[in-house]
Design a protein around this motif. Structure first.
Motif, PDB file in Angstrom:
ATOM      1  N   ARG A  29      80.883  31.515  37.469  1.00 60.26           N
ATOM      2  CA  ARG A  29      79.660  31.346  36.667  1.00 60.26           C
ATOM      3  C   ARG A  29      79.644  29.992  35.976  1.00 60.26           C
ATOM      4  NH1 ARG A  29      79.850  34.452  32.517  1.00 60.26           N
ATOM      5  NH2 ARG A  29      81.784  35.539  32.953  1.00 60.26           N
ATOM      6  N   THR A  30      80.789  29.579  35.456  1.00 65.07           N
ATOM      7  CA  THR A  30      80.867  28.300  34.756  1.00 65.07           C
ATOM      8  C   THR A  30      80.672  27.140  35.731  1.00 65.07           C
ATOM      9  OG1 THR A  30      82.350  29.331  33.155  1.00 65.07           O
ATOM     10  CG2 THR A  30      82.282  26.925  33.188  1.00 65.07           C
ATOM     11  N   ALA A  31      81.276  27.237  36.919  1.00 62.89           N
ATOM     12  CA  ALA A  31      81.142  26.180  37.926  1.00 62.89           C
ATOM     13  C   ALA A  31      79.701  26.026  38.404  1.00 62.89           C
ATOM     14  CB  ALA A  31      82.066  26.469  39.111  1.00 62.89           C
ATOM     15  N   ALA A  32      78.904  27.081  38.268  1.00 60.47           N
ATOM     16  CA  ALA A  32      77.500  27.031  38.686  1.00 60.47           C
ATOM     17  C   ALA A  32      76.593  26.426  37.608  1.00 60.47           C
ATOM     18  CB  ALA A  32      77.013  28.439  39.035  1.00 60.47           C
ATOM     19  N   ASP A  33      77.129  26.114  36.438  1.00 65.40           N
ATOM     20  CA  ASP A  33      76.349  25.521  35.346  1.00 65.40           C
ATOM     21  C   ASP A  33      76.267  24.008  35.565  1.00 65.40           C
ATOM     22  OD1 ASP A  33      75.429  24.373  32.957  1.00 65.40           O
ATOM     23  OD2 ASP A  33      76.437  25.872  31.707  1.00 65.40           O
ATOM     24  N   ALA A  34      75.222  23.577  36.241  1.00 69.55           N
ATOM     25  CA  ALA A  34      75.085  22.167  36.633  1.00 69.55           C
ATOM     26  C   ALA A  34      75.092  21.222  35.426  1.00 69.55           C
ATOM     27  CB  ALA A  34      73.805  21.974  37.451  1.00 69.55           C
ATOM     28  N   ASP A  35      74.477  21.629  34.318  1.00 67.98           N
ATOM     29  CA  ASP A  35      74.453  20.766  33.135  1.00 67.98           C
ATOM     30  C   ASP A  35      75.853  20.579  32.557  1.00 67.98           C
ATOM     31  OD1 ASP A  35      71.700  20.422  33.332  1.00 67.98           O
ATOM     32  OD2 ASP A  35      71.251  22.045  31.924  1.00 67.98           O
ATOM     33  N   LEU A  36      76.618  21.650  32.490  1.00 73.61           N
ATOM     34  CA  LEU A  36      77.989  21.555  31.991  1.00 73.61           C
ATOM     35  C   LEU A  36      78.826  20.659  32.896  1.00 73.61           C
ATOM     36  CD1 LEU A  36      80.237  22.420  30.019  1.00 73.61           C
ATOM     37  CD2 LEU A  36      80.703  24.310  31.597  1.00 73.61           C
ATOM     38  N   VAL A  80      98.280  34.795  34.525  1.00 69.89           N
ATOM     39  CA  VAL A  80      97.488  34.935  35.738  1.00 69.89           C
ATOM     40  C   VAL A  80      96.348  33.938  35.611  1.00 69.89           C
ATOM     41  CG1 VAL A  80      98.103  37.356  36.082  1.00 69.89           C
ATOM     42  CG2 VAL A  80      96.016  36.799  34.845  1.00 69.89           C
ATOM     43  N   GLY A  81      95.703  33.601  36.710  1.00 73.31           N
ATOM     44  CA  GLY A  81      94.661  32.601  36.604  1.00 73.31           C
ATOM     45  C   GLY A  81      93.680  32.623  37.752  1.00 73.31           C
ATOM     46  N   ALA A  82      92.714  31.728  37.647  1.00 69.14           N
ATOM     47  CA  ALA A  82      91.705  31.549  38.685  1.00 69.14           C
ATOM     48  C   ALA A  82      91.130  30.150  38.532  1.00 69.14           C
ATOM     49  CB  ALA A  82      90.594  32.577  38.541  1.00 69.14           C
ATOM     50  N   PHE A  83      90.662  29.601  39.650  1.00 71.39           N
ATOM     51  CA  PHE A  83      89.929  28.340  39.575  1.00 71.39           C
ATOM     52  C   PHE A  83      88.892  28.290  40.673  1.00 71.39           C
ATOM     53  CE2 PHE A  83      93.382  27.251  42.401  1.00 71.39           C
ATOM     54  CZ  PHE A  83      92.881  26.295  43.290  1.00 71.39           C
ATOM     55  N   VAL A  84      87.821  27.538  40.390  1.00 69.53           N
ATOM     56  CA  VAL A  84      86.707  27.382  41.321  1.00 69.53           C
ATOM     57  C   VAL A  84      86.330  25.908  41.334  1.00 69.53           C
ATOM     58  CG1 VAL A  84      84.262  27.914  41.736  1.00 69.53           C
ATOM     59  CG2 VAL A  84      85.827  29.722  40.990  1.00 69.53           C
ATOM     60  N   THR A  85      86.098  25.376  42.524  1.00 68.49           N
ATOM     61  CA  THR A  85      85.615  24.007  42.663  1.00 68.49           C
ATOM     62  C   THR A  85      84.123  23.991  42.345  1.00 68.49           C
ATOM     63  OG1 THR A  85      87.249  23.614  44.392  1.00 68.49           O
ATOM     64  CG2 THR A  85      85.440  22.031  44.224  1.00 68.49           C
ATOM     65  N   ALA A  86      83.725  23.123  41.430  1.00 72.25           N
ATOM     66  CA  ALA A  86      82.315  23.018  41.039  1.00 72.25           C
ATOM     67  C   ALA A  86      81.609  21.883  41.779  1.00 72.25           C
ATOM     68  CB  ALA A  86      82.214  22.791  39.531  1.00 72.25           C
ATOM     69  N   ARG A 117      94.712  26.064  51.448  1.00 67.49           N
ATOM     70  CA  ARG A 117      93.315  26.480  51.328  1.00 67.49           C
ATOM     71  C   ARG A 117      92.478  25.255  51.015  1.00 67.49           C
ATOM     72  NH1 ARG A 117      95.879  30.753  48.758  1.00 67.49           N
ATOM     73  NH2 ARG A 117      95.189  32.797  49.429  1.00 67.49           N
ATOM     74  N   ARG A 118      91.368  25.124  51.690  1.00 62.65           N
ATOM     75  CA  ARG A 118      90.375  24.105  51.361  1.00 62.65           C
ATOM     76  C   ARG A 118      89.294  24.815  50.559  1.00 62.65           C
ATOM     77  NH1 ARG A 118      92.063  19.408  52.838  1.00 62.65           N
ATOM     78  NH2 ARG A 118      93.225  19.244  54.761  1.00 62.65           N
ATOM     79  N   LEU A 119      88.962  24.237  49.416  1.00 64.41           N
ATOM     80  CA  LEU A 119      88.020  24.873  48.502  1.00 64.41           C
ATOM     81  C   LEU A 119      86.867  23.930  48.185  1.00 64.41           C
ATOM     82  CD1 LEU A 119      90.813  26.313  46.212  1.00 64.41           C
ATOM     83  CD2 LEU A 119      89.410  27.621  47.804  1.00 64.41           C
ATOM     84  N   PRO A 120      85.803  23.973  49.003  1.00 66.32           N
ATOM     85  CA  PRO A 120      84.610  23.164  48.707  1.00 66.32           C
ATOM     86  C   PRO A 120      83.884  23.747  47.494  1.00 66.32           C
ATOM     87  CG  PRO A 120      84.195  24.587  50.581  1.00 66.32           C
ATOM     88  CD  PRO A 120      85.639  24.784  50.210  1.00 66.32           C
ATOM     89  N   ALA A 121      82.869  23.044  47.020  1.00 68.60           N
ATOM     90  CA  ALA A 121      82.101  23.489  45.857  1.00 68.60           C
ATOM     91  C   ALA A 121      81.659  24.938  46.039  1.00 68.60           C
ATOM     92  CB  ALA A 121      80.893  22.583  45.652  1.00 68.60           C
ATOM     93  N   GLY A 122      81.875  25.735  44.988  1.00 68.52           N
ATOM     94  CA  GLY A 122      81.492  27.142  45.003  1.00 68.52           C
ATOM     95  C   GLY A 122      82.609  28.089  45.425  1.00 68.52           C
ATOM     96  N   VAL A 145      85.269  18.299  40.737  1.00 74.07           N
ATOM     97  CA  VAL A 145      85.278  18.931  39.413  1.00 74.07           C
ATOM     98  C   VAL A 145      85.579  20.404  39.633  1.00 74.07           C
ATOM     99  CG1 VAL A 145      83.907  19.497  37.352  1.00 74.07           C
ATOM    100  CG2 VAL A 145      83.594  17.291  38.492  1.00 74.07           C
ATOM    101  N   SER A 146      86.381  20.983  38.743  1.00 73.49           N
ATOM    102  CA  SER A 146      86.732  22.396  38.877  1.00 73.49           C
ATOM    103  C   SER A 146      86.812  23.070  37.521  1.00 73.49           C
ATOM    104  CB  SER A 146      88.066  22.544  39.619  1.00 73.49           C
ATOM    105  OG  SER A 146      89.084  21.838  38.946  1.00 73.49           O
ATOM    106  N   VAL A 147      86.756  24.403  37.546  1.00 78.41           N
ATOM    107  CA  VAL A 147      86.880  25.229  36.358  1.00 78.41           C
ATOM    108  C   VAL A 147      88.099  26.123  36.543  1.00 78.41           C
ATOM    109  CG1 VAL A 147      85.792  27.017  34.937  1.00 78.41           C
ATOM    110  CG2 VAL A 147      84.387  25.228  36.002  1.00 78.41           C
ATOM    111  N   HIS A 148      88.964  26.183  35.524  1.00 78.11           N
ATOM    112  CA  HIS A 148      90.206  26.962  35.574  1.00 78.11           C
ATOM    113  C   HIS A 148      90.254  27.898  34.378  1.00 78.11           C
ATOM    114  CE1 HIS A 148      92.125  24.042  38.438  1.00 78.11           C
ATOM    115  NE2 HIS A 148      91.036  23.410  38.040  1.00 78.11           N
ATOM    116  N   ALA A 149      90.807  29.099  34.555  1.00 75.68           N
ATOM    117  CA  ALA A 149      90.985  30.040  33.449  1.00 75.68           C
ATOM    118  C   ALA A 149      92.328  30.738  33.606  1.00 75.68           C
ATOM    119  CB  ALA A 149      89.852  31.059  33.425  1.00 75.68           C
TER     120      ALA A 149
END
Length: 179
Positions: A29-36, A80-86, A117-122, A145-149
């Motif tokens: 959800r955070t990676a989908a926030d284009a303004d952020l 534990v964690g997660a990350f997404v390429t924005a 793993r290759r992780l394109p945007a999304g 750019v990526s988001v990590h938690a």
């Protein structure tokens, strides 16, 4: 910078720890926030980051990756964690092996433990405790750019060097080293 979730209402019971799936959902959800994503200052020389407010007391980061940069081999200890390429694309190299958590300096890895793993945007992924990996922006000319938690908030990061099948513990970082 604070992001998204209002503080939970007070209750007698402590809130449940966020699951890997909840951390991944937050990162998506955070990676989908284009303004952020567009608000992150990018540097041509080194990674940039902004701490975010993650779900359920988790630690979260928005990270900018110049072309050709990476983390090096590391783990997140008990988190534990997660990350997404924005934006852009990241590559993750990981070990599909359960390593001893403490008491070693050098290990010889078995054949067949490497994963890529290759992780394109999304795209992104969640991972468990003691997950050893490196994350790279292999692009020669484009930022990622990526988001990590992480939960619990990172108590330490162990950094490793790798030569062939030999993995060596090099350094242990504590939160005061990166905050």
């Amino acid at each position: 910078m604070s992001v998204f979730s209002p503080a939970p209402a007070p209750s007698a019971a402590a809130p449940a720890a966020p699951t890997q799936a909840e951390l991944l959902d937050f990162a998506r959800r955070t990676a989908a926030d284009a303004d952020l994503i567009a608000s992150l200052p990018l540097d041509l020389e080194g990674r940039t980051w902004v701490r975010l407010e993650g779900p359920g007391g988790s630690e979260a980061w928005l990270i900018g990756w110049p072309p050709g940069t990476g983390t090096g081999w590391h783990d997140h200890a008990e988190s534990v964690g997660a990350f997404v390429t924005a934006a852009g694309e990241l590559t993750e190299h990981a070990l599909a092996a359960r390593l001893p958590t403490d008491g070693w300096k050098t290990l010889e890895l078995s054949d067949g433990v490497d994963r890529e793993r290759r992780l394109p945007a999304g795209r992104g992924r969640a991972f468990g405790r003691h997950h050893v990996h490196e994350v790279l922006n292999e692009s020669p000319d484009r930022h990622a750019v990526s988001v990590h938690a992480y939960y619990p908030p990172l108590p330490r990061i162990r950094r490793y060097s790798r030569a062939g099948q030999i993995l060596r513990l090099e350094q242990v970082e504590r939160p005061e080293d990166w905050q």
